[in-house]
Scaffold this motif. Structure first.
Motif, mmCIF file in Angstrom:
data_model
loop_
_atom_site.group_PDB
_atom_site.id
_atom_site.type_symbol
_atom_site.label_atom_id
_atom_site.label_comp_id
_atom_site.label_asym_id
_atom_site.label_seq_id
_atom_site.Cartn_x
_atom_site.Cartn_y
_atom_site.Cartn_z
ATOM 1 N N VAL A 158 8.240 -3.617 8.942
ATOM 2 C CA VAL A 158 8.389 -2.634 7.872
ATOM 3 C C VAL A 158 9.758 -2.723 7.231
ATOM 4 N N ILE A 161 11.673 -0.476 3.996
ATOM 5 C CA ILE A 161 10.747 0.243 3.120
ATOM 6 C C ILE A 161 10.492 1.644 3.673
ATOM 7 N N ASN A 168 6.829 0.801 -3.546
ATOM 8 C CA ASN A 168 5.429 1.134 -3.358
ATOM 9 C C ASN A 168 4.506 -0.071 -3.404
ATOM 10 N N ARG A 169 5.056 -1.266 -3.443
ATOM 11 C CA ARG A 169 4.233 -2.472 -3.413
ATOM 12 C C ARG A 169 4.763 -3.415 -2.327
ATOM 13 N N SER A 170 3.848 -4.179 -1.732
ATOM 14 C CA SER A 170 4.250 -5.129 -0.710
ATOM 15 C C SER A 170 5.088 -6.239 -1.322
ATOM 16 N N ASP A 424 4.716 -6.027 4.527
ATOM 17 C CA ASP A 424 5.701 -5.070 5.035
ATOM 18 C C ASP A 424 5.364 -3.619 4.700
ATOM 19 N N THR A 425 4.388 -3.373 3.834
ATOM 20 C CA THR A 425 3.946 -1.995 3.577
ATOM 21 C C THR A 425 2.519 -1.761 4.066
ATOM 22 N N TYR A 428 1.356 1.587 5.837
ATOM 23 C CA TYR A 428 1.073 2.798 5.075
ATOM 24 C C TYR A 428 -0.329 2.747 4.460
ATOM 25 N N TYR A 600 2.641 10.011 1.614
ATOM 26 C CA TYR A 600 2.721 8.632 1.142
ATOM 27 C C TYR A 600 2.672 8.578 -0.378
ATOM 28 N N TYR A 604 -0.730 4.317 -2.100
ATOM 29 C CA TYR A 604 -1.471 4.274 -0.839
ATOM 30 C C TYR A 604 -2.622 5.273 -0.843
#
Length: 680
Positions: A158, A161, A168-170, A424-425, A428, A600, A604
């Motif tokens: 993670v 982030i 809010n985006r990977s 990495d996101t 969520y 969140y 998400y």
């Protein structure tokens, strides 16, 4: 007297030709696979957390009630439909009525979406398993940075982030997660591509070994100093006041009941199509009621044992860190926090006062715990894939595709979807989808019971009572079950006492339903030019569901020496479960978490809602244009009436079945408990 389902004439024996289909190697193989599907990661982390959140042992009340009154009847329904119709969820509910095809499709869709993120959690467990064997400076791999930082940076990746949506985006792939989920998907393929015989044998290991490991861990950790304090949080406190009204941690206490139902659904595997798919490979005469009870008992016992192990670990952690046990449990006794933060911290703490366990012992305990998670997760994962693959294999589109290739395609597509959670996101997005799919399961369960309780045999019922009476009765049930919770929740929100809203909703729903049934009975009496007696009331309220129960019992109940599906099942499926599930659904959709789960970012939330609520669209298409799903259906579809020879229709072709595989069954008798099923 109440009219009972009529048997076929004794001088015209009914024949059912069961088409050739793969079978389990033994009944034990099916039971092992079914329990393995039911018992998963949620038994280890979600059930203990819910128990702690909602009053300790008091949560057992809604959970056991949900298991007995909702879970087992739904499980029995799914097992019976799969076993009798020899097909997956889509074809089974389509056989009840073609406009219910969307219910079956929505179920397997949710199961497939679950497995796509489920494998990521298993991949994290694989990463922790590997790190359990490593040591840094003579201590466990996460000792230097702490278990929470280790999970965020070294396992899930993670990094910086944050939940508040600052990103809010990977942005990057997490290599260790990607490698782990690649291995998990390969395992799923290898466990399922050969069919149920091989799968059943594999589940002997993936079901029995993790249960044994849970018992070993519970006994080992439960015997340590401080474990009793954690267990006391689990079952030693019975605060029934936390089952309604007020706040329970970050949740409203009103959510205890829908959370109990959702846990039963997720834990038993109902409403995902898994049990229907597994049962379709059973002998048609196998007793479904006993199978349902065994699966439910195995699931309940596993959850109970897992809770002991989990909270014993929490107590040990509190003792080693000299913190109150409630503080050690708070905030990290759920889901990912439990498995990947609290448990590693507990294993590390066992090396300090007053335990002083050696490094290799702590590594062994950690290794066994994550091995348990992997095994529990893997058989649940391939069972969810089996639900999807069974429907696909039965369909016209994939009829001629070899099973090996079909399973490969399904796993490859799922692997591509899982790729999005390995960033990495991903944690969520995963958490949000899990929350919203749990809500959708309540709606699917409602529609399953509505289909079986009110739509099944509706034509036969309409012959007795007339379509005006049927529409009146069904409409009264639908309106009462939907509007009564709205009335109750609306009044309850305006009152200081939540009980006022509950009473108002119950009174409104009961009165409206009662008036609707009175009108329906009068219309039924006029249709048949009969007096308004018990026979008319029976025909309006119970004749169709009792005919379904009678057919199930004739094929795989007392008629062939098995335990029968009881009369209480008919009452639960038709009258009790639908309004209860609708109430639970309304409670979840009106809670403060809906639309803003865990705070969140809306990216998400939107992803979770889009995936979880696609079944609503599938249901709508099925209701309006069921023929759109023809390509997903088997080439030959049969209703129970056609299978049992009660109505003209395309009966199964005996000549198409090879002699070694032909099984012709004869049904005689009358009533739900009667009937003799013989094999020629």
């Amino acid at each position: 007297q109440p009219m009972q389902p009529q048997p076929p004439p004794t001088n015209m024996p009914t024949t059912i030709a069961v088409a050739p289909r793969e079978r389990w190697s033994a009944r034990l193989g099916f039971i092992s696979a079914a329990i393995g599907s039911a018992v998963g990661l949620g038994n280890v982390w979600r059930f203990p957390y819910l128990s702690y959140t909602y009053g300790g042992g008091a949560f057992f009340l809604p959970y056991i009630l949900a298991m007995i009154l909702i879970g087992i009847p739904l499980l029995t329904l799914e097992l019976a439909l799969g076993q009798v119709f020899r097909s997956g969820h889509l074809a089974s509910f389509g056989a009840i009525n073609k406009r219910l095809r969307g219910v079956g499709l929505g179920s397997v869709w949710c199961g497939y979406m679950v497995v796509c993120y489920y494998v990521v959690i298993i991949a994290w467990a694989v990463t922790m398993l590997v790190n359990s064997c490593r040591s840094i400076a003579g201590e466990m791999a996460w000792a230097g940075v702490g278990s929470e930082v280790f999970f965020r940076e070294k396992v899930a990746g993670v990094g910086p982030i944050t939940i508040d949506g600052s990103l809010n985006r990977s942005t990057k792939l997490v290599p260790q997660t990607w490698v782990g989920l690649t291995g998990v998907w390969v395992c799923i393929y290898l466990c399922t591509f050969k069919g149920p015989k091989t799968t059943g044998r594999i589940t002997y290991f993936t079901m029995l070994v993790p249960f044994g490991l849970l018992v070993v861990l519970a006994i080992t950790i439960g015997g340590l100093s401080g474990a009793a304090d954690g267990i006391r949080l689990y079952i030693g406190e019975w605060d029934f006041g936390m089952l309604g009204g007020g706040t329970c941690g970050s949740r409203s206490c009103d959510e205890s009941w829908p959370d109990a139902v959702a846990q039963v659904f997720f834990s038993l595997g109902v409403t995902f199509g898994t049990m229907t798919a597994y049962a379709s490979y059973n002998p048609i005469q196998q007793g479904v009621q006993v199978d349902a009870l065994i699966c439910a008992l195995g699931d309940l016992v596993t959850s109970f044992v897992a809770g002991f192990m989990v909270f014993a670990s929490v107590g040990v952690l509190a003792t080693a860190t000299e913190t109150p046990v409630a503080t050690a449990a708070e905030g990290r006794s759920s889901g990912l926090g439990l498995a990947f933060v609290s448990m590693p911290a507990a294993f590390q703490a066992l090396g300090s006062d007053p335990y002083y366990l050696s490094l290799w012992v702590r590594q062994l305990l950690s290794f066994l715990f994550y091995l348990t998670l992997i095994l529990l997760g893997i058989d649940s994962a391939f069972s969810l894939c089996e639900a999807f693959s069974t429907c696909a294999a039965d369909s016209r589109v994939f009829k001629h595709v070899p099973r090996e290739a079909l399973i490969g395609i399904i796993c490859l597509v799922g692997y591509c979807i899982s790729f999005g959670y390995s960033t990495d996101t991903g944690v969520y997005a995963l958490d949000a989808v899990d929350y919203y799919i749990n809500i959708t399961m309540l709606f699917i369960g409602y529609m399953e019971c509505f289909g079986a309780g009110w739509v099944a045999y509706s034509r036969e019922q309409a012959v007795k009572i007339g379509w005006p009476a049927w529409y009146t009765a069904t409409g009264a049930m639908l309106y009462a079950s939907v509007v009564a919770p709205i009335v109750g929740l609306g009044i309850g929100s305006q009152s200081d006492e939540a009980e006022a809203g509950s009473a108002a909703g119950l009174i409104f729903g009961t009165l409206f339903f009662g008036v609707g049934m009175v009108v329906a009975c009068r219309l039924a009496a006029q249709h048949g030019e009969r007096p308004l007696d018990r026979g008319v009331v029976y025909d309006v309220l119970l004749s169709n569901i009792e005919q379904l129960r009678g057919d199930i019992n004739s094929i795989c109940g007392a008629a062939v020496g098995n335990m029968s599906v009881p009369f209480a099942w008919s009452l639960a499926v038709k009258f009790f479960i639908p309004p209860v599930l609708m109430l639970m659904l309304m409670l979840k959709m009106t809670s403060k978490n809906f639309g803003n789960y865990q705070g969140y970012h809306q990216w998400y939330q939107g992803w979770g809602v889009a995936l979880a609520f696609a079944p609503f669209l599938m249901l709508a298409v099925g209701l309006v244009a069921p023929d759109r799903y023809d390509c997903f259906m088997p080439e030959k579809e049969y209703t129970l009436d056609e299978l049992l020879g009660r109505t003209p229709g395309p009966c199964p072709n005996l000549e198409a079945t090879s002699e070694p595989d032909r099984r012709v069954l004869m049904v005689t008798g009358a009533g739900p408990e009667a009937g003799v099923l013989t094999q020629e």
